[in-house]
Design a protein around this motif. Structure first.
Motif, short mmCIF file in Angstrom:
data_model
loop_
_atom_site.label_atom_id
_atom_site.label_comp_id
_atom_site.label_asym_id
_atom_site.label_seq_id
_atom_site.Cartn_x
_atom_site.Cartn_y
_atom_site.Cartn_z
N CYS A 5 53.67 62.53 -26.53
CA CYS A 5 52.13 63.25 -26.47
C CYS A 5 52.32 64.96 -26.98
O CYS A 5 53.24 65.77 -26.22
CB CYS A 5 52.12 64.17 -24.59
SG CYS A 5 50.22 64.83 -25.15
N PRO A 6 52.74 65.34 -28.04
CA PRO A 6 52.25 66.38 -28.98
C PRO A 6 52.12 67.62 -27.66
O PRO A 6 52.54 69.25 -27.74
CB PRO A 6 51.88 66.15 -30.10
CG PRO A 6 51.90 65.10 -30.44
CD PRO A 6 51.16 64.83 -29.19
N ALA A 7 50.81 67.54 -27.28
CA ALA A 7 50.26 69.15 -26.65
C ALA A 7 51.25 69.31 -25.40
O ALA A 7 51.63 70.51 -25.24
CB ALA A 7 48.66 68.60 -26.31
N ALA A 8 51.62 68.56 -24.85
CA ALA A 8 52.26 68.74 -23.48
C ALA A 8 53.64 68.41 -23.25
O ALA A 8 55.08 68.64 -22.47
CB ALA A 8 52.08 67.48 -22.14
N ARG A 9 54.40 68.10 -24.82
CA ARG A 9 55.39 68.21 -25.24
C ARG A 9 55.93 66.95 -23.74
O ARG A 9 56.84 67.30 -23.09
CB ARG A 9 56.63 69.35 -25.26
CG ARG A 9 55.77 70.17 -26.33
CD ARG A 9 56.88 71.23 -26.52
NE ARG A 9 57.94 70.90 -26.91
CZ ARG A 9 58.37 71.03 -28.38
NH1 ARG A 9 57.81 71.09 -29.29
NH2 ARG A 9 59.65 71.10 -28.30
N LEU A 10 55.41 65.72 -23.82
CA LEU A 10 55.59 64.86 -23.01
C LEU A 10 56.76 63.31 -23.23
O LEU A 10 55.54 63.00 -24.40
CB LEU A 10 55.07 64.81 -22.08
CG LEU A 10 55.29 63.70 -21.21
CD1 LEU A 10 56.06 64.46 -19.84
CD2 LEU A 10 53.65 63.48 -20.03
N ALA A 11 57.29 63.18 -23.07
CA ALA A 11 57.94 61.71 -23.50
C ALA A 11 58.11 61.24 -22.72
O ALA A 11 57.95 60.60 -21.63
CB ALA A 11 59.63 61.56 -24.01
#
Length: 118
Positions: A56-62
């Motif tokens: 998720c690019p917005a949250a910088r979450l993998a």
């Protein structure tokens, strides 16, 4: 390490998308098309030398869904998570069974983490 160097991994990423696990398919049906809190997700996304299951690019979450291939690879997975953390990317890991039993718990944790990071 380059943040988004996807070109050399393109054949691998395409293979992983078409030959993913049933657990990955199950979670993708709930992340795809902004179904989870309106967040945009990418599947089999390249970051440096790594291919992330979901990003998720917005949250910088993998989000990584770990099957049998990850058995005995805890050290490598921890090193990978640390390398991604240096780029500002947090990693949530779920065993395959947690995606199926109950999926709502995993999805709630993913959504909460997205909200915390945005």
């Amino acid at each position: 390490m380059q943040l988004y160097n996807r070109r050399p991994q393109k054949p691998l990423r395409q293979h992983l998308r078409t030959h993913g696990t049933s657990a990955e398919a199950a979670i993708w049906t709930r992340l795809n098309r902004r179904q989870l809190g309106g967040f945009k997700w990418r599947r089999q996304f390249g970051v440096g030398p790594y291919v992330l299951d979901f990003y998720c690019p917005a949250a910088r979450l993998a989000v990584e869904v770990d099957g049998a291939v990850h058995d005995g690879r805890q050290r490598e997975d921890a090193e990978r998570s640390q390398a991604l953390a240096t780029l500002g990317i947090a990693v949530l890991r779920f065993e395959n069974r947690l995606v199926f039993e109950p999926p709502a718990a995993a999805l709630a944790l993913i959504l909460d983490t997205c909200h915390q990071r945005t």
